[in-house]
Scaffold this motif. Structure first.
Motif, PDB file in Angstrom:
ATOM      1  N   LEU A  22      -0.848 -18.200  -0.891  1.00 15.06           N
ATOM      2  CA  LEU A  22      -0.704 -17.034  -1.759  1.00 15.06           C
ATOM      3  C   LEU A  22      -2.046 -16.514  -2.255  1.00 15.06           C
ATOM      4  CD1 LEU A  22       2.472 -17.794  -3.895  1.00 15.06           C
ATOM      5  CD2 LEU A  22       2.173 -16.094  -2.098  1.00 15.06           C
ATOM      6  N   ASP A  23      -2.994 -17.411  -2.555  1.00 17.86           N
ATOM      7  CA  ASP A  23      -4.292 -16.943  -3.037  1.00 17.86           C
ATOM      8  C   ASP A  23      -5.039 -16.191  -1.945  1.00 17.86           C
ATOM      9  OD1 ASP A  23      -4.660 -19.331  -1.623  1.00 17.86           O
ATOM     10  OD2 ASP A  23      -6.422 -19.922  -2.797  1.00 17.86           O
ATOM     11  N   GLU A  24      -4.853 -16.605  -0.682  1.00 16.06           N
ATOM     12  CA  GLU A  24      -5.471 -15.877   0.428  1.00 16.06           C
ATOM     13  C   GLU A  24      -4.834 -14.498   0.594  1.00 16.06           C
ATOM     14  OE1 GLU A  24      -6.269 -17.118   4.723  1.00 16.06           O
ATOM     15  OE2 GLU A  24      -6.606 -18.968   3.579  1.00 16.06           O
ATOM     16  N   LEU A  25      -3.525 -14.456   0.460  1.00 16.87           N
ATOM     17  CA  LEU A  25      -2.813 -13.182   0.554  1.00 16.87           C
ATOM     18  C   LEU A  25      -3.258 -12.240  -0.556  1.00 16.87           C
ATOM     19  CD1 LEU A  25      -0.615 -11.525   1.971  1.00 16.87           C
ATOM     20  CD2 LEU A  25       1.040 -12.593   0.453  1.00 16.87           C
ATOM     21  N   ALA A  26      -3.387 -12.746  -1.759  1.00 20.50           N
ATOM     22  CA  ALA A  26      -3.806 -11.926  -2.895  1.00 20.50           C
ATOM     23  C   ALA A  26      -5.234 -11.425  -2.730  1.00 20.50           C
ATOM     24  CB  ALA A  26      -3.675 -12.713  -4.195  1.00 20.50           C
ATOM     25  N   ALA A  27      -6.081 -12.207  -2.069  1.00 16.73           N
ATOM     26  CA  ALA A  27      -7.492 -11.836  -1.898  1.00 16.73           C
ATOM     27  C   ALA A  27      -7.737 -11.015  -0.631  1.00 16.73           C
ATOM     28  CB  ALA A  27      -8.360 -13.094  -1.858  1.00 16.73           C
ATOM     29  N   CYS A  28      -6.713 -10.769   0.159  1.00 15.89           N
ATOM     30  CA  CYS A  28      -6.874 -10.057   1.431  1.00 15.89           C
ATOM     31  C   CYS A  28      -7.321  -8.615   1.185  1.00 15.89           C
ATOM     32  CB  CYS A  28      -5.564 -10.063   2.197  1.00 15.89           C
ATOM     33  SG  CYS A  28      -5.620  -9.103   3.720  1.00 15.89           S
ATOM     34  N   PRO A  29      -8.448  -8.204   1.766  1.00 19.09           N
ATOM     35  CA  PRO A  29      -8.918  -6.831   1.542  1.00 19.09           C
ATOM     36  C   PRO A  29      -7.982  -5.775   2.134  1.00 19.09           C
ATOM     37  CG  PRO A  29     -10.293  -7.931   3.177  1.00 19.09           C
ATOM     38  CD  PRO A  29      -9.355  -8.962   2.627  1.00 19.09           C
ATOM     39  N   VAL A  30      -7.266  -6.120   3.182  1.00 16.70           N
ATOM     40  CA  VAL A  30      -6.346  -5.154   3.792  1.00 16.70           C
ATOM     41  C   VAL A  30      -5.197  -4.852   2.836  1.00 16.70           C
ATOM     42  CG1 VAL A  30      -4.796  -4.716   5.739  1.00 16.70           C
ATOM     43  CG2 VAL A  30      -6.968  -5.905   6.113  1.00 16.70           C
ATOM     44  N   GLY A  31      -4.605  -5.897   2.293  1.00 16.33           N
ATOM     45  CA  GLY A  31      -3.527  -5.705   1.332  1.00 16.33           C
ATOM     46  C   GLY A  31      -3.996  -4.943   0.108  1.00 16.33           C
ATOM     47  N   GLU A  32      -5.213  -5.242  -0.323  1.00 18.65           N
ATOM     48  CA  GLU A  32      -5.772  -4.558  -1.487  1.00 18.65           C
ATOM     49  C   GLU A  32      -5.918  -3.048  -1.224  1.00 18.65           C
ATOM     50  OE1 GLU A  32      -7.010  -4.074  -5.331  1.00 18.65           O
ATOM     51  OE2 GLU A  32      -6.042  -5.799  -4.394  1.00 18.65           O
ATOM     52  N   VAL A  33      -6.389  -2.687  -0.043  1.00 16.98           N
ATOM     53  CA  VAL A  33      -6.526  -1.262   0.301  1.00 16.98           C
ATOM     54  C   VAL A  33      -5.156  -0.593   0.331  1.00 16.98           C
ATOM     55  CG1 VAL A  33      -7.153   0.360   2.141  1.00 16.98           C
ATOM     56  CG2 VAL A  33      -8.724  -1.476   1.512  1.00 16.98           C
ATOM     57  N   PHE A  34      -4.166  -1.246   0.936  1.00 22.52           N
ATOM     58  CA  PHE A  34      -2.823  -0.662   0.970  1.00 22.52           C
ATOM     59  C   PHE A  34      -2.256  -0.502  -0.441  1.00 22.52           C
ATOM     60  CE2 PHE A  34      -2.494  -1.946   5.525  1.00 22.52           C
ATOM     61  CZ  PHE A  34      -2.235  -0.676   6.022  1.00 22.52           C
ATOM     62  N   ARG A  35      -2.502  -1.472  -1.323  1.00 19.84           N
ATOM     63  CA  ARG A  35      -2.026  -1.336  -2.705  1.00 19.84           C
ATOM     64  C   ARG A  35      -2.708  -0.160  -3.397  1.00 19.84           C
ATOM     65  NH1 ARG A  35      -1.836  -6.838  -2.153  1.00 19.84           N
ATOM     66  NH2 ARG A  35      -3.960  -7.242  -2.861  1.00 19.84           N
ATOM     67  N   ARG A  36      -3.967   0.067  -3.100  1.00 14.69           N
ATOM     68  CA  ARG A  36      -4.722   1.114  -3.792  1.00 14.69           C
ATOM     69  C   ARG A  36      -4.396   2.515  -3.288  1.00 14.69           C
ATOM     70  NH1 ARG A  36      -9.414  -0.770  -6.710  1.00 14.69           N
ATOM     71  NH2 ARG A  36      -9.404  -3.021  -6.686  1.00 14.69           N
ATOM     72  N   VAL A  37      -4.180   2.684  -1.995  1.00 10.68           N
ATOM     73  CA  VAL A  37      -3.940   4.034  -1.479  1.00 10.68           C
ATOM     74  C   VAL A  37      -2.511   4.237  -0.981  1.00 10.68           C
ATOM     75  CG1 VAL A  37      -6.350   4.415  -0.859  1.00 10.68           C
ATOM     76  CG2 VAL A  37      -4.769   3.523   0.863  1.00 10.68           C
ATOM     77  N   GLY A  38      -1.689   3.203  -1.080  1.00  8.50           N
ATOM     78  CA  GLY A  38      -0.336   3.301  -0.550  1.00  8.50           C
ATOM     79  C   GLY A  38       0.707   3.750  -1.553  1.00  8.50           C
ATOM     80  N   ASP A  39       0.288   4.187  -2.726  1.00  9.31           N
ATOM     81  CA  ASP A  39       1.266   4.656  -3.701  1.00  9.31           C
ATOM     82  C   ASP A  39       1.728   6.072  -3.332  1.00  9.31           C
ATOM     83  OD1 ASP A  39      -0.339   6.733  -5.185  1.00  9.31           O
ATOM     84  OD2 ASP A  39      -1.599   4.993  -5.589  1.00  9.31           O
ATOM     85  N   LYS A  40       2.565   6.622  -4.154  1.00  8.32           N
ATOM     86  CA  LYS A  40       3.181   7.914  -3.845  1.00  8.32           C
ATOM     87  C   LYS A  40       2.182   9.064  -3.726  1.00  8.32           C
ATOM     88  CE  LYS A  40       6.917  10.877  -5.473  1.00  8.32           C
ATOM     89  NZ  LYS A  40       8.000  11.020  -6.453  1.00  8.32           N
ATOM     90  N   TRP A  41       1.086   9.037  -4.501  1.00  3.63           N
ATOM     91  CA  TRP A  41       0.223  10.209  -4.592  1.00  3.63           C
ATOM     92  C   TRP A  41      -1.175  10.053  -3.990  1.00  3.63           C
ATOM     93  CZ3 TRP A  41       3.393  13.865  -5.684  1.00  3.63           C
ATOM     94  CH2 TRP A  41       4.449  13.667  -6.577  1.00  3.63           C
TER      95      TRP A  41
END
Length: 132
Positions: A22-41
């Motif tokens: 889980l800590d690796e998943l949380a630190a994944c830069p790919v997931g972080e980018v999707f969380r940052r730009v993957g919202d509705k707007w």
């Protein structure tokens, strides 16, 4: 693409540990980018700002359904991430213009690839394959 596996998509070029910590998943830069730009707007605002700089009210008018509060929050988030630049002009009242930073511009190509994929395959999402 990785240099050694040119025919393998880069996301498949490396084996993941199993189970994925889980800590690796949380630190994944790919997931972080999707969380940052993957919202509705965010992606929509990035695309609009990819064409030209906008004033706040222009952006508000350009996106139907976004509240001023949500537009402000989204722009602040993109600015904090280094993707959008906010420039204040010394006028009365102060003019504020938003534009993409070089980092934000560099995200347009991968966003375009994702958008192209979505246009080609979006209608197939959510459809379960026929049972054999």
């Amino acid at each position: 693409m990785s240099g050694t596996h040119s025919d393998v998509p880069s996301v498949l070029a490396h084996e993941l540990p199993r189970p994925v910590p889980l800590d690796e998943l949380a630190a994944c830069p790919v997931g972080e980018v999707f969380r940052r730009v993957g919202d509705k707007w965010s992606m929509l605002l990035m695309i609009l700002l990819g064409h030209r700089p906008y004033r706040f009210n222009e952006l508000h008018r350009a996106v139907e359904g976004i509240s001023q509060r949500m537009l402000t929050r989204t722009l602040r988030g993109l600015e904090n991430d280094g993707l959008v630049r906010r420039e204040v002009f010394p006028t009365v009242p102060p003019g504020v213009e938003y534009s993409l930073t070089p980092l934000g511009r560099s995200l347009l190509e991968p966003l375009s690839a994702l958008a192209d994929w979505a246009v080609r395959h979006g209608s197939a999402l959510g459809r379960a394959p026929e049972p054999r």
